[in-house]
Design a protein around this motif. Sequence first.
Motif, PDB file in Angstrom:
ATOM      1  N   PRO A 119     185.805  45.508  62.531  1.00  0.00           N
ATOM      2  CA  PRO A 119     186.410  45.308  63.846  1.00  0.00           C
ATOM      3  C   PRO A 119     185.471  45.718  64.992  1.00  0.00           C
ATOM      4  O   PRO A 119     185.773  45.487  66.158  1.00  0.00           O
ATOM      5  N   SER A 120     184.320  46.309  64.660  1.00  0.00           N
ATOM      6  CA  SER A 120     183.387  46.787  65.688  1.00  0.00           C
ATOM      7  C   SER A 120     182.810  45.619  66.476  1.00  0.00           C
ATOM      8  O   SER A 120     182.470  44.585  65.921  1.00  0.00           O
ATOM      9  N   ARG A 121     182.667  45.862  67.762  1.00  0.00           N
ATOM     10  CA  ARG A 121     182.158  44.837  68.667  1.00  0.00           C
ATOM     11  C   ARG A 121     180.667  45.077  68.955  1.00  0.00           C
ATOM     12  O   ARG A 121     180.081  46.040  68.487  1.00  0.00           O
ATOM     13  N   PHE A 122     180.069  44.177  69.725  1.00  0.00           N
ATOM     14  CA  PHE A 122     178.635  44.162  69.994  1.00  0.00           C
ATOM     15  C   PHE A 122     178.097  45.529  70.430  1.00  0.00           C
ATOM     16  O   PHE A 122     177.149  46.045  69.833  1.00  0.00           O
ATOM     17  N   VAL A 123     178.665  46.113  71.463  1.00  0.00           N
ATOM     18  CA  VAL A 123     178.141  47.376  71.998  1.00  0.00           C
ATOM     19  C   VAL A 123     178.214  48.476  70.936  1.00  0.00           C
ATOM     20  O   VAL A 123     177.264  49.240  70.752  1.00  0.00           O
ATOM     21  N   ARG A 124     179.307  48.547  70.217  1.00  0.00           N
ATOM     22  CA  ARG A 124     179.464  49.574  69.181  1.00  0.00           C
ATOM     23  C   ARG A 124     178.449  49.378  68.055  1.00  0.00           C
ATOM     24  O   ARG A 124     177.860  50.341  67.569  1.00  0.00           O
ATOM     25  N   LEU A 125     178.237  48.137  67.642  1.00  0.00           N
ATOM     26  CA  LEU A 125     177.271  47.865  66.570  1.00  0.00           C
ATOM     27  C   LEU A 125     175.850  48.213  67.010  1.00  0.00           C
ATOM     28  O   LEU A 125     175.086  48.812  66.259  1.00  0.00           O
ATOM     29  N   ALA A 126     175.502  47.846  68.233  1.00  0.00           N
ATOM     30  CA  ALA A 126     174.165  48.167  68.747  1.00  0.00           C
ATOM     31  C   ALA A 126     173.971  49.677  68.834  1.00  0.00           C
ATOM     32  O   ALA A 126     172.923  50.204  68.438  1.00  0.00           O
ATOM     33  N   ALA A 127     174.974  50.382  69.321  1.00  0.00           N
ATOM     34  CA  ALA A 127     174.878  51.840  69.449  1.00  0.00           C
ATOM     35  C   ALA A 127     174.802  52.511  68.078  1.00  0.00           C
ATOM     36  O   ALA A 127     174.090  53.505  67.902  1.00  0.00           O
ATOM     37  N   ALA A 128     175.508  51.973  67.095  1.00  0.00           N
ATOM     38  CA  ALA A 128     175.517  52.575  65.759  1.00  0.00           C
ATOM     39  C   ALA A 128     174.179  52.395  65.043  1.00  0.00           C
ATOM     40  O   ALA A 128     173.778  53.256  64.263  1.00  0.00           O
ATOM     41  N   LEU A 129     173.496  51.295  65.297  1.00  0.00           N
ATOM     42  CA  LEU A 129     172.228  51.019  64.610  1.00  0.00           C
ATOM     43  C   LEU A 129     171.036  51.725  65.259  1.00  0.00           C
ATOM     44  O   LEU A 129     170.085  52.083  64.575  1.00  0.00           O
ATOM     45  N   ALA A 130     171.089  51.876  66.556  1.00  0.00           N
ATOM     46  CA  ALA A 130     169.934  52.394  67.290  1.00  0.00           C
ATOM     47  C   ALA A 130     169.927  53.922  67.328  1.00  0.00           C
ATOM     48  O   ALA A 130     170.955  54.555  67.561  1.00  0.00           O
ATOM     49  N   GLU A 131     168.764  54.473  67.081  1.00  0.00           N
ATOM     50  CA  GLU A 131     168.550  55.930  67.152  1.00  0.00           C
ATOM     51  C   GLU A 131     167.508  56.205  68.238  1.00  0.00           C
ATOM     52  O   GLU A 131     166.586  55.403  68.418  1.00  0.00           O
ATOM     53  N   PRO A 132     167.616  57.331  68.937  1.00  0.00           N
ATOM     54  CA  PRO A 132     166.575  57.665  69.915  1.00  0.00           C
ATOM     55  C   PRO A 132     165.187  57.619  69.258  1.00  0.00           C
ATOM     56  O   PRO A 132     164.997  58.085  68.146  1.00  0.00           O
ATOM     57  N   GLY A 133     164.268  56.993  69.956  1.00  0.00           N
ATOM     58  CA  GLY A 133     162.905  56.835  69.447  1.00  0.00           C
ATOM     59  C   GLY A 133     162.644  55.477  68.816  1.00  0.00           C
ATOM     60  O   GLY A 133     161.497  55.071  68.676  1.00  0.00           O
ATOM     61  N   ASP A 134     163.710  54.752  68.435  1.00  0.00           N
ATOM     62  CA  ASP A 134     163.524  53.396  67.897  1.00  0.00           C
ATOM     63  C   ASP A 134     162.945  52.498  68.983  1.00  0.00           C
ATOM     64  O   ASP A 134     163.274  52.645  70.165  1.00  0.00           O
ATOM     65  N   TRP A 135     162.108  51.557  68.568  1.00  0.00           N
ATOM     66  CA  TRP A 135     161.615  50.559  69.510  1.00  0.00           C
ATOM     67  C   TRP A 135     162.661  49.460  69.604  1.00  0.00           C
ATOM     68  O   TRP A 135     163.089  48.913  68.580  1.00  0.00           O
ATOM     69  N   VAL A 136     163.118  49.155  70.819  1.00  0.00           N
ATOM     70  CA  VAL A 136     164.214  48.214  71.038  1.00  0.00           C
ATOM     71  C   VAL A 136     163.761  47.092  71.958  1.00  0.00           C
ATOM     72  O   VAL A 136     163.068  47.325  72.945  1.00  0.00           O
ATOM     73  N   LEU A 137     164.165  45.889  71.601  1.00  0.00           N
ATOM     74  CA  LEU A 137     163.964  44.731  72.459  1.00  0.00           C
ATOM     75  C   LEU A 137     165.348  44.214  72.821  1.00  0.00           C
ATOM     76  O   LEU A 137     166.132  43.851  71.936  1.00  0.00           O
ATOM     77  N   ALA A 138     165.660  44.233  74.104  1.00  0.00           N
ATOM     78  CA  ALA A 138     166.950  43.738  74.589  1.00  0.00           C
ATOM     79  C   ALA A 138     166.707  42.402  75.273  1.00  0.00           C
ATOM     80  O   ALA A 138     165.785  42.269  76.082  1.00  0.00           O
ATOM     81  N   ALA A 139     167.518  41.409  74.938  1.00  0.00           N
ATOM     82  CA  ALA A 139     167.337  40.076  75.502  1.00  0.00           C
ATOM     83  C   ALA A 139     168.637  39.570  76.094  1.00  0.00           C
ATOM     84  O   ALA A 139     169.710  39.725  75.510  1.00  0.00           O
ATOM     85  N   SER A 140     168.506  38.967  77.243  1.00  0.00           N
ATOM     86  CA  SER A 140     169.622  38.307  77.911  1.00  0.00           C
ATOM     87  C   SER A 140     169.086  36.988  78.433  1.00  0.00           C
ATOM     88  O   SER A 140     168.213  36.974  79.302  1.00  0.00           O
ATOM     89  N   GLY A 141     169.577  35.887  77.863  1.00  0.00           N
ATOM     90  CA  GLY A 141     169.004  34.590  78.224  1.00  0.00           C
ATOM     91  C   GLY A 141     167.541  34.583  77.811  1.00  0.00           C
ATOM     92  O   GLY A 141     167.202  34.979  76.700  1.00  0.00           O
ATOM     93  N   THR A 142     166.667  34.191  78.725  1.00  0.00           N
ATOM     94  CA  THR A 142     165.231  34.177  78.423  1.00  0.00           C
ATOM     95  C   THR A 142     164.537  35.476  78.827  1.00  0.00           C
ATOM     96  O   THR A 142     163.357  35.654  78.549  1.00  0.00           O
ATOM     97  N   ALA A 143     165.263  36.387  79.465  1.00  0.00           N
ATOM     98  CA  ALA A 143     164.677  37.665  79.887  1.00  0.00           C
ATOM     99  C   ALA A 143     164.714  38.659  78.726  1.00  0.00           C
ATOM    100  O   ALA A 143     165.728  38.792  78.044  1.00  0.00           O
ATOM    101  N   THR A 144     163.586  39.338  78.507  1.00  0.00           N
ATOM    102  CA  THR A 144     163.530  40.367  77.468  1.00  0.00           C
ATOM    103  C   THR A 144     162.902  41.624  78.048  1.00  0.00           C
ATOM    104  O   THR A 144     162.081  41.569  78.958  1.00  0.00           O
ATOM    105  N   LEU A 145     163.315  42.743  77.485  1.00  0.00           N
ATOM    106  CA  LEU A 145     162.795  44.033  77.921  1.00  0.00           C
ATOM    107  C   LEU A 145     162.691  44.916  76.690  1.00  0.00           C
ATOM    108  O   LEU A 145     163.655  45.035  75.936  1.00  0.00           O
ATOM    109  N   GLY A 146     161.512  45.507  76.468  1.00  0.00           N
ATOM    110  CA  GLY A 146     161.326  46.328  75.285  1.00  0.00           C
ATOM    111  C   GLY A 146     160.824  47.717  75.619  1.00  0.00           C
ATOM    112  O   GLY A 146     160.092  47.915  76.586  1.00  0.00           O
TER     113      GLY A 146
END
Length: 183
Positions: A119-146
Amino acid sequence: MTDATEPETDDPSLARWLAEVRVDEAARSRSAAADLRSRRGEGATLSGVLTELAVRGELVGLVMRSGRQHRGHVRLVGPDAVVLALETRQWLVARIDAIAATRTVQGPAVAGESEPSTPSRFVRLAAALAEPGDWVLAASGTATLGGSLVQVGADVMVLRLDNGDAAYVGLASTDEISLRPGA
């Protein structure tokens, strides 16, 4: 030769009427079977397809609306998101409504009528997988930020960019998060 369940008759009009009834019944039966076949799959959803592909353990390809493509194995499916273990040893959390198409490699079709696996939604799943120090790439449309993950809040993810700047990523508008666990 007559059917054992029907009475024999010498009356031609009764015989004609019985023949018409048999024809009508056969037509109704074929129509009902065709209707059932056409309804099969009416309840299919993309999250249902992804859930069934997860159960099969199949390698899938996602084509995002932005044009980005990902290959991996589906691990979890929520009401609005899917989690993939990517071939690149990264994790991906993608919004289902940001997926343009899902591909499989020569696997049989799935019905796609299954319920999400969590039943977990997008924000909860992202928060559960990510740990401080992980390298993250966030994308919205064609914009990305890592950058390196600092923290995840209720609707914001804080990244430390390579130049030392802090970036605050609004998760409500983010289509996908990919992450590589820290060393």
